[in-house]
Design an enzyme around this catalytic site. Structure first.
Site, PDB file in Angstrom:
ATOM      1  N   ASP A   1       0.875  -1.146  -0.629  1.00 18.18           N
ATOM      2  CA  ASP A   1       0.240  -0.081   0.133  1.00 18.18           C
ATOM      3  C   ASP A   1       0.949   1.358   0.324  1.00 18.18           C
ATOM      4  OD1 ASP A   1      -3.569  -0.588   1.021  1.00 18.18           O
ATOM      5  OD2 ASP A   1      -1.854  -2.584   1.340  1.00 18.18           O
TER       6      ASP A   1
ATOM      7  N   GLU B   1      -5.507   6.644   0.228  1.00 20.82           N
ATOM      8  CA  GLU B   1      -5.561   6.078   1.382  1.00 20.82           C
ATOM      9  C   GLU B   1      -4.533   6.245   2.310  1.00 20.82           C
ATOM     10  OE1 GLU B   1      -7.649   2.268   1.020  1.00 20.82           O
ATOM     11  OE2 GLU B   1      -7.538   2.069   3.165  1.00 20.82           O
TER      12      GLU B   1
ATOM     13  N   ASP C   1      -6.429   4.845  -4.048  1.00 18.08           N
ATOM     14  CA  ASP C   1      -6.510   3.377  -3.839  1.00 18.08           C
ATOM     15  C   ASP C   1      -5.299   2.426  -3.548  1.00 18.08           C
ATOM     16  OD1 ASP C   1      -6.992   1.432  -1.574  1.00 18.08           O
ATOM     17  OD2 ASP C   1      -8.857   1.357  -1.513  1.00 18.08           O
TER      18      ASP C   1
ATOM     19  N   ILE D   1      -3.626  -0.085  -2.509  1.00 16.88           N
ATOM     20  CA  ILE D   1      -4.349  -2.007  -2.889  1.00 16.88           C
ATOM     21  C   ILE D   1      -5.978  -1.634  -1.689  1.00 16.88           C
ATOM     22  CG2 ILE D   1      -4.201  -3.229  -2.155  1.00 16.88           C
ATOM     23  CD1 ILE D   1      -1.251  -3.605  -1.535  1.00 16.88           C
ATOM     24  N   ASP D   2      -7.011  -1.539  -2.492  1.00 14.54           N
ATOM     25  CA  ASP D   2      -8.155  -1.330  -2.556  1.00 14.54           C
ATOM     26  C   ASP D   2      -8.443  -3.192  -2.030  1.00 14.54           C
ATOM     27  OD1 ASP D   2     -10.846  -1.528  -2.035  1.00 14.54           O
ATOM     28  OD2 ASP D   2     -11.580  -1.062  -4.338  1.00 14.54           O
TER      29      ASP D   2
ATOM     30  N   THR E   1      -7.189  -5.410   0.543  1.00 17.69           N
ATOM     31  CA  THR E   1      -6.536  -4.921   0.950  1.00 17.69           C
ATOM     32  C   THR E   1      -6.718  -7.173   1.638  1.00 17.69           C
ATOM     33  OG1 THR E   1      -6.179  -3.275   1.971  1.00 17.69           O
ATOM     34  CG2 THR E   1      -5.134  -5.191   2.692  1.00 17.69           C
TER      35      THR E   1
ATOM     36  N   ASP F   1     -13.038   4.746  -2.525  1.00 15.20           N
ATOM     37  CA  ASP F   1     -13.156   3.094  -2.312  1.00 15.20           C
ATOM     38  C   ASP F   1     -14.072   3.248  -4.012  1.00 15.20           C
ATOM     39  OD1 ASP F   1     -12.161   1.931  -0.988  1.00 15.20           O
ATOM     40  OD2 ASP F   1     -13.449   2.103   0.859  1.00 15.20           O
TER      41      ASP F   1
HETATM   42  N1  LIG Z   1     -18.189  -1.624   8.180  1.00 19.63           N
HETATM   43  C1  LIG Z   1     -17.332  -0.818   6.857  1.00 19.63           C
HETATM   44  N2  LIG Z   1     -18.098  -0.999   5.525  1.00 19.63           N
HETATM   45  C2  LIG Z   1     -18.378  -0.542   4.444  1.00 19.63           C
HETATM   46  N3  LIG Z   1     -17.134  -0.012   4.155  1.00 19.63           N
HETATM   47  C3  LIG Z   1     -15.521  -0.762   4.627  1.00 19.63           C
HETATM   48  C4  LIG Z   1     -15.841  -0.982   5.789  1.00 19.63           C
HETATM   49  N4  LIG Z   1     -14.805  -0.878   6.593  1.00 19.63           N
HETATM   50  C5  LIG Z   1     -13.739  -0.782   5.556  1.00 19.63           C
HETATM   51  N5  LIG Z   1     -14.595  -0.656   4.758  1.00 19.63           N
HETATM   52  C6  LIG Z   1     -14.055  -0.839   3.258  1.00 19.63           C
HETATM   53  O1  LIG Z   1     -14.496  -1.647   2.362  1.00 19.63           O
HETATM   54  C7  LIG Z   1     -12.916  -1.779   1.459  1.00 19.63           C
HETATM   55  C8  LIG Z   1     -13.580  -3.259   0.680  1.00 19.63           C
HETATM   56  O2  LIG Z   1     -14.028  -3.226   0.174  1.00 19.63           O
HETATM   57  P1  LIG Z   1     -15.103  -4.863  -0.494  1.00 19.63           P
HETATM   58  O3  LIG Z   1     -15.464  -5.320   0.651  1.00 19.63           O
HETATM   59  O4  LIG Z   1     -15.469  -4.205  -1.541  1.00 19.63           O
HETATM   60  O5  LIG Z   1     -13.382  -5.239  -0.982  1.00 19.63           O
HETATM   61  C9  LIG Z   1     -11.549  -1.279   2.587  1.00 19.63           C
HETATM   62  O6  LIG Z   1     -10.783  -0.929   1.216  1.00 19.63           O
HETATM   63  P2  LIG Z   1      -9.447  -1.128   1.572  1.00 19.63           P
HETATM   64  O7  LIG Z   1      -9.278  -3.027   1.383  1.00 19.63           O
HETATM   65  O8  LIG Z   1      -8.173  -0.441   0.724  1.00 19.63           O
HETATM   66  O9  LIG Z   1      -9.245  -0.961   3.129  1.00 19.63           O
HETATM   67  C10 LIG Z   1     -12.793  -0.099   2.991  1.00 19.63           C
HETATM   68  O10 LIG Z   1     -12.007   0.904   2.665  1.00 19.63           O
HETATM   69 MG   LIG Z   2     -10.155   0.411  -0.244  1.00 20.00          MG
END
Ligand SMILES: Nc1ncnc2c1ncn2[C@@H]1O[C@H](COP(=O)(O)O)[C@@H](OP(=O)(O)O)[C@H]1O
Ligand SMILES: [Mg+2]
Length: 355
Positions: free
Chosen positions: A45, A68, A133, A135-136, A138, A294
């Site tokens: 990241d 991020e 972002d 690494i979206d 993670t 995101d």
């Molecule tokens: N309670 C929550 N509700 C919705 N999204 C959330 C969450 N907690 C974390 N996230 C976000 O969900 C992203 C991942 O989405 P998905 O579930 O579609 O894979 C995360 O990005 P990162 O992985 O970049 O931190 C984070 O920003």
């Molecule tokens: Mg993300």
């Protein structure tokens, strides 16, 4: 064409960052850490964010970036900083002309920290602001599933250019979607896609390589005459969206196919290329605010492929009020022709919950 330079820069910068994330995955035990807010982060990241911001700042010095990550963890931990610095120095495009276009390597570890901290913009609805972002998804990255490097240019608060690199999606736009695509168990051949879109100019995909950009293919959402035939995508993480509400919505729409669960904005990419149809993200909490990084790139992609993206109540997403979508709750992405029908059912399910 408007935004030609921005699109090319974003494609190449995302491509280089994706190379970096792949090297983290294969050689650094994924470099996992836990941030102070307890969310996971990897050395990838930090490296990917530093590289992309350095590229943006060298091409467009006056643009702002909402990223991020920041450099606090690396400043507090010199070993970590050195690990990321090694990664950043190694991540290069194989084609020198392409590499030149994105500003070459960062000159020193201190420059890398400065670049990382360049993502501190508070956002807003004036001027040019990139949402990044590095690494979206993670958690998907850590489990060998889907993750995405996501970059969008917002102009006066409107997502205008969107680029997403998905190292673990199949190159074939029509490859069947199921939750196992791209996992470690799969053949590594034929994987890695780079998506791009500019407002008013359509959306494309191409293979994600480590050199020159491949020729783009136009992508569009699938025609969906009957919403009951839809394939819908949702997060793997139950904490990120409500699997229960999403199952209720699907049932009420007459959908019988099981959902496809995948991490990251690979969901937006998959529906934009017609491999799936709907993306439902119903909130799990009243207080969580979706982050602009995101969604911004995925939204341009889906809009340009013939879709509509709003919050769960059908309200337009407001990207121009800071680092989060605080005026919105949840996300619904669907082909234009069925979006209103889906929202009607989403509202029914949400209002039944309140009783
Ligand atoms: N309670 C929550 N509700 C919705 N999204 C959330 C969450 N907690 C974390 N996230 C976000 O969900 C992203 C991942 O989405 P998905 O579930 O579609 O894979 C995360 O990005 P990162 O992985 O970049 O931190 C984070 O920003
Ligand atoms: Mg993300």
């Amino acid at each position: 064409m408007a935004y030609e330079k921005e699109l090319e820069l974003a494609l190449l910068a995302v491509q280089r960052a994706a190379i970096l994330t792949k090297s983290v995955y294969s050689s650094h035990s994924k470099g996992t850490l836990t941030k102070t807010d307890s969310s996971p982060v990897t050395i990838g990241d930090f490296g990917a964010q530093a590289l992309i911001i350095a590229s943006i700042k060298s091409a467009f010095p006056n643009d702002e970036v909402v990223g991020e990550e920041d450099a606090d963890d690396l400043r507090a931990n010199p070993d970590l900083k050195n690990l990321v610095w090694d990664l950043v120095q190694q991540a290069k495009l194989s084609d020198p002309a392409a590499q030149d276009k994105i500003g070459g390597p960062i000159k020193s570890a201190d420059d890398m920290l400065k670049a990382l901290d360049g993502g501190a913009s508070e956002g807003g609805n004036k001027g040019r602001i990139w949402a990044l972002d590095p690494i979206d998804g993670t958690k998907g990255f850590l489990r060998g599933g889907q993750y995405a490097v996501c970059l969008a240019l917002m102009v006066d608060g409107v997502p205008t250019v969107g680029v997403i690199g998905c190292p673990n999606l199949p190159v074939d736009d029509k490859a069947p979607l199921d939750s196992k695509i791209g996992t470690d168990a799969d053949d590594k051949e034929g994987k890695g896609v780079l998506f791009g879109a500019v407002k008013g100019q359509g959306a494309t995909s191409r293979a994600l390589t480590d050199g020159k950009l491949e020729a783009p293919k136009t992508i569009t959402m699938s025609p969906l005459p009957d919403v009951a035939q839809a394939t819908f995508c949702e997060s793997v993480e139950a904490g990120h969206s409500s699997h229960g509400d999403q199952a209720d919505i699907a049932r009420k729409l007459g959908i019988t196919k099981a959902s496809v669960r995948m991490d990251s904005q690979a969901k937006y990419c998959s529906i934009a290329r017609g491999a799936g149809d709907l993306y439902l993200r119903l909130p799990t909490s009243k207080t969580y605010q979706e982050k602009i990084w995101d969604h911004a790139a995925g939204v341009v992609l889906v809009q340009e492929a013939g879709g509509e993206v709003t919050d769960a109540y059908g309200k337009q997403l407001n990207f121009g009020i800071g680092r989060t979508l605080k005026e919105n709750k949840g996300i619904v992405a669907a082909p234009k022709a069925v979006h209103a029908k889906v929202i009607e059912v989403v509202k029914e399910v949400l209002s039944a919950k309140k009783d």
